[in-house]
Write a protein that holds these residues in place. Structure first.
Motif, mmCIF file in Angstrom:
data_model
loop_
_atom_site.group_PDB
_atom_site.id
_atom_site.type_symbol
_atom_site.label_atom_id
_atom_site.label_comp_id
_atom_site.label_asym_id
_atom_site.label_seq_id
_atom_site.Cartn_x
_atom_site.Cartn_y
_atom_site.Cartn_z
ATOM 1 N N ALA A 105 0.851 -1.191 0.000
ATOM 2 C CA ALA A 105 0.000 0.000 0.000
ATOM 3 C C ALA A 105 0.884 1.237 0.000
ATOM 4 C CB ALA A 105 -0.920 0.019 1.218
ATOM 5 N N ASN A 106 0.413 2.292 -0.665
ATOM 6 C CA ASN A 106 1.097 3.581 -0.632
ATOM 7 C C ASN A 106 2.532 3.511 -1.137
ATOM 8 O OD1 ASN A 106 -1.285 4.390 0.851
ATOM 9 N ND2 ASN A 106 -0.320 3.569 2.694
ATOM 10 N N GLY A 107 2.805 2.577 -2.077
ATOM 11 C CA GLY A 107 4.144 2.427 -2.606
ATOM 12 C C GLY A 107 5.113 1.786 -1.635
ATOM 13 N N PRO A 232 -6.663 -7.481 25.140
ATOM 14 C CA PRO A 232 -7.762 -8.118 24.413
ATOM 15 C C PRO A 232 -7.576 -8.018 22.915
ATOM 16 C CG PRO A 232 -8.435 -5.954 25.166
ATOM 17 C CD PRO A 232 -7.055 -6.191 25.722
ATOM 18 N N SER A 233 -8.441 -8.679 22.176
ATOM 19 C CA SER A 233 -8.416 -8.590 20.721
ATOM 20 C C SER A 233 -8.834 -7.184 20.293
ATOM 21 C CB SER A 233 -9.375 -9.624 20.123
ATOM 22 O OG SER A 233 -9.374 -9.566 18.719
ATOM 23 N N GLY A 234 -8.037 -6.570 19.436
ATOM 24 C CA GLY A 234 -8.337 -5.195 19.034
ATOM 25 C C GLY A 234 -7.687 -4.839 17.720
ATOM 26 N N VAL A 235 -7.913 -3.609 17.291
ATOM 27 C CA VAL A 235 -7.355 -3.111 16.036
ATOM 28 C C VAL A 235 -6.882 -1.684 16.230
ATOM 29 C CG1 VAL A 235 -9.628 -2.377 15.192
ATOM 30 C CG2 VAL A 235 -7.771 -2.756 13.554
ATOM 31 N N VAL A 236 -5.734 -1.374 15.613
ATOM 32 C CA VAL A 236 -5.178 -0.025 15.600
ATOM 33 C C VAL A 236 -4.923 0.368 14.145
ATOM 34 C CG1 VAL A 236 -4.196 -0.106 17.915
ATOM 35 C CG2 VAL A 236 -2.886 -0.994 15.982
ATOM 36 N N ARG A 237 -4.419 1.579 13.935
ATOM 37 C CA ARG A 237 -4.320 2.096 12.558
ATOM 38 C C ARG A 237 -3.025 2.868 12.351
ATOM 39 N NH1 ARG A 237 -9.236 5.883 10.916
ATOM 40 N NH2 ARG A 237 -8.287 7.243 12.492
ATOM 41 N N ILE A 238 -2.469 2.715 11.144
ATOM 42 C CA ILE A 238 -1.385 3.569 10.667
ATOM 43 C C ILE A 238 -1.937 4.363 9.494
ATOM 44 C CG2 ILE A 238 0.944 3.664 9.699
ATOM 45 C CD1 ILE A 238 1.472 0.921 10.951
ATOM 46 N N ARG A 239 -2.001 5.665 9.625
ATOM 47 C CA ARG A 239 -2.536 6.503 8.558
ATOM 48 C C ARG A 239 -1.672 6.425 7.297
ATOM 49 N NH1 ARG A 239 -7.766 8.415 8.467
ATOM 50 N NH2 ARG A 239 -8.300 9.538 10.379
ATOM 51 N N LYS A 240 -2.268 6.641 6.152
ATOM 52 C CA LYS A 240 -1.545 6.637 4.885
ATOM 53 C C LYS A 240 -0.351 7.587 4.951
ATOM 54 C CE LYS A 240 -2.083 7.622 -0.057
ATOM 55 N NZ LYS A 240 -3.027 8.032 -1.131
ATOM 56 N N GLY A 241 0.823 7.072 4.641
ATOM 57 C CA GLY A 241 2.038 7.876 4.628
ATOM 58 C C GLY A 241 2.699 8.052 5.977
ATOM 59 N N ALA A 242 2.041 7.627 7.063
ATOM 60 C CA ALA A 242 2.595 7.819 8.404
ATOM 61 C C ALA A 242 3.591 6.721 8.745
ATOM 62 C CB ALA A 242 1.480 7.844 9.434
ATOM 63 N N THR A 243 4.476 7.012 9.677
ATOM 64 C CA THR A 243 5.427 6.016 10.174
ATOM 65 C C THR A 243 5.275 5.888 11.689
ATOM 66 O OG1 THR A 243 7.136 7.727 10.254
ATOM 67 C CG2 THR A 243 7.088 6.309 8.302
ATOM 68 N N GLU A 244 4.033 6.004 12.153
ATOM 69 C CA GLU A 244 3.691 5.770 13.550
ATOM 70 C C GLU A 244 2.222 5.381 13.624
ATOM 71 O OE1 GLU A 244 4.308 9.381 15.677
ATOM 72 O OE2 GLU A 244 2.700 10.449 14.647
ATOM 73 N N PHE A 245 1.841 4.733 14.695
ATOM 74 C CA PHE A 245 0.445 4.373 14.879
ATOM 75 C C PHE A 245 -0.376 5.614 15.225
ATOM 76 C CE2 PHE A 245 2.261 0.141 15.330
ATOM 77 C CZ PHE A 245 1.315 -0.643 14.681
#
Length: 375
Positions: A105-107, A232-245
């Protein structure tokens, strides 16, 4: 080409490639044998398999360093090549690692990095990275994919953290950017030695990182002490182009929907993802290879909602290994207990409703894909 990959448990991986001939008939081209497969994905024009195994490096006592072993299958020629990089101390904590899934994704290429404890080689090289000497196995133990040898730390000392490596070039030989978070445990689905991909990009380029919370299954015994996770079971996100959560994004799956942890997941379209859940919750997940995972749901990552999939047969027995996504829907093979042939069900991403489609004259179906004749 379409490539088949066969796990073969603890043995070498095998596979084959197929193409459509001018008459539109699937035709076998090459057969392969390569390093054991524990995860797989694509990168550019290559299908990549990965596992962790012995390298050619040893210490003065003959302890063998572990390496990430790659196999590359070229989609244009069907050719096969191999590669390897050091798996020891990959994260700077002294532990060997493996990769779980590859997402382009995102190159860039994103992969979940899963720590797996310390080898005898690692303990010898970085003894100060042993957080508790009681974690070092005093005798051989375990069985099959959970077997271990004396003098190693068989499971990670850091079950409540997730890492993602971001590659910007075209080779695993480059040094990736590594990002981490303590909001979730390590990000992968597990069944025996298989590490299933649980990192997927939405259509807008945001990367979502899902965790079942497997660290809770690391429980100590009379023979071996382990670090038990709590996340617990969960989800986090890295924004497009970001290098951190993204510090403002987190969803706990055990507080919404059926409140069951994730086993596997796949991107459908937009910011919708198909979740395969542990049907009996956390207690079921603790059963390991005997756990029941016959529950599906659709997760809307923007709305942070989980909608159970409806319309599946009442005598559901299980699912094929990999669904196939197209045009905002997911197609998954379904088997039943009543003796009927397996069938594909189409799951609508917006509603979560499943509709029965093609019935297959076979005992079981793993997945489906699509080939076209190249002009």
């Amino acid at each position: 080409y379409v490539f088949s990959l066969v796990y073969n448990k603890g043995g070498a991986g095998t596979g084959a490639s197929y193409y459509l001939n001018a008459a539109g008939k699937p035709t076998e081209r090459y057969l392969y044998e390569f390093n054991r497969i524990t995860s797989y994905g694509t990168w550019g024009d290559k299908v990549v398999t990965v596992s962790t195994g012995d390298s050619k490096t040893t210490d003065a006592d003959g302890n063998i360093a572990q390496a990430l072993l790659f196999n590359y299958l070229d989609e244009n020629t069907g050719g096969q090549t191999e590669g390897a990089i050091d798996a020891e101390n990959f994260l700077g904590n002294g532990e060997k690692v493996t990769f779980a899934g590859l997402e382009e994704a995102n190159g860039k290429l994103y992969t979940s990095v899963v720590p797996m404890g310390m080898s005898r080689y690692g303990i010898g090289q970085w003894p100060d990275m042993v957080t508790d000497t009681e974690l070092v196995a005093k005798a051989d133990g375990g069985s099959a994919s959970s077997s271990y040898t004396a003098g190693t730390i068989p499971s990670t000392q850091y079950p409540d953290r997730a890492w993602v490596a971001i590659y910007s070039g075209s080779s695993f030989a480059e040094k990736p950017v590594i990002v981490s978070t303590d909001k979730i445990g390590f990000a992968c689905g597990r069944h025996r030695s298989q590490y299933y991909q649980t990192i997927w990009a939405a259509d807008n380029g945001d990367l979502y990182v899902f965790s079942p919370g497997y660290g809770r299954t690391f429980t100590s015994s009379a023979d071996l002490k382990k670090v038990t996770g709590t996340k617990p079971s969960g989800v986090v996100r890295i924004r497009k182009g970001a290098t951190e959560f993204d510090p403002d994004y987190y969803v706990n799956f055990e507080q919404i929907g059926t409140q069951h942890p994730v086993f596997r997941c796949w991107h459908i379209s937009g910011a919708h993802f198909l979740l395969q859940l542990y049907s009996d919750g956390v207690e079921g997940m603790m059963q390991g290879k005997d756990a029941v995972t016959n529950e599906l749901a659709v997760f809307d990552a923007e709305a942070k909602t989980v909608v159970p999939v409806t319309g599946l047969p009442s005598d559901l027995a299980g699912f094929g290994g990999e669904p196939y996504g197209e045009n905002g829907a997911m197609y998954i093979a379904v088997t039943v207990t009543g003796g009927d042939k397996p069938a594909f069900y189409k799951i609508d991403a917006a509603t979560g409703h499943a509709t029965k489609g093609l019935v297959i004259d076979a005992e079981s179906v793993a997945t489906a894909g699509k080939l076209t004749v190249r002009k």
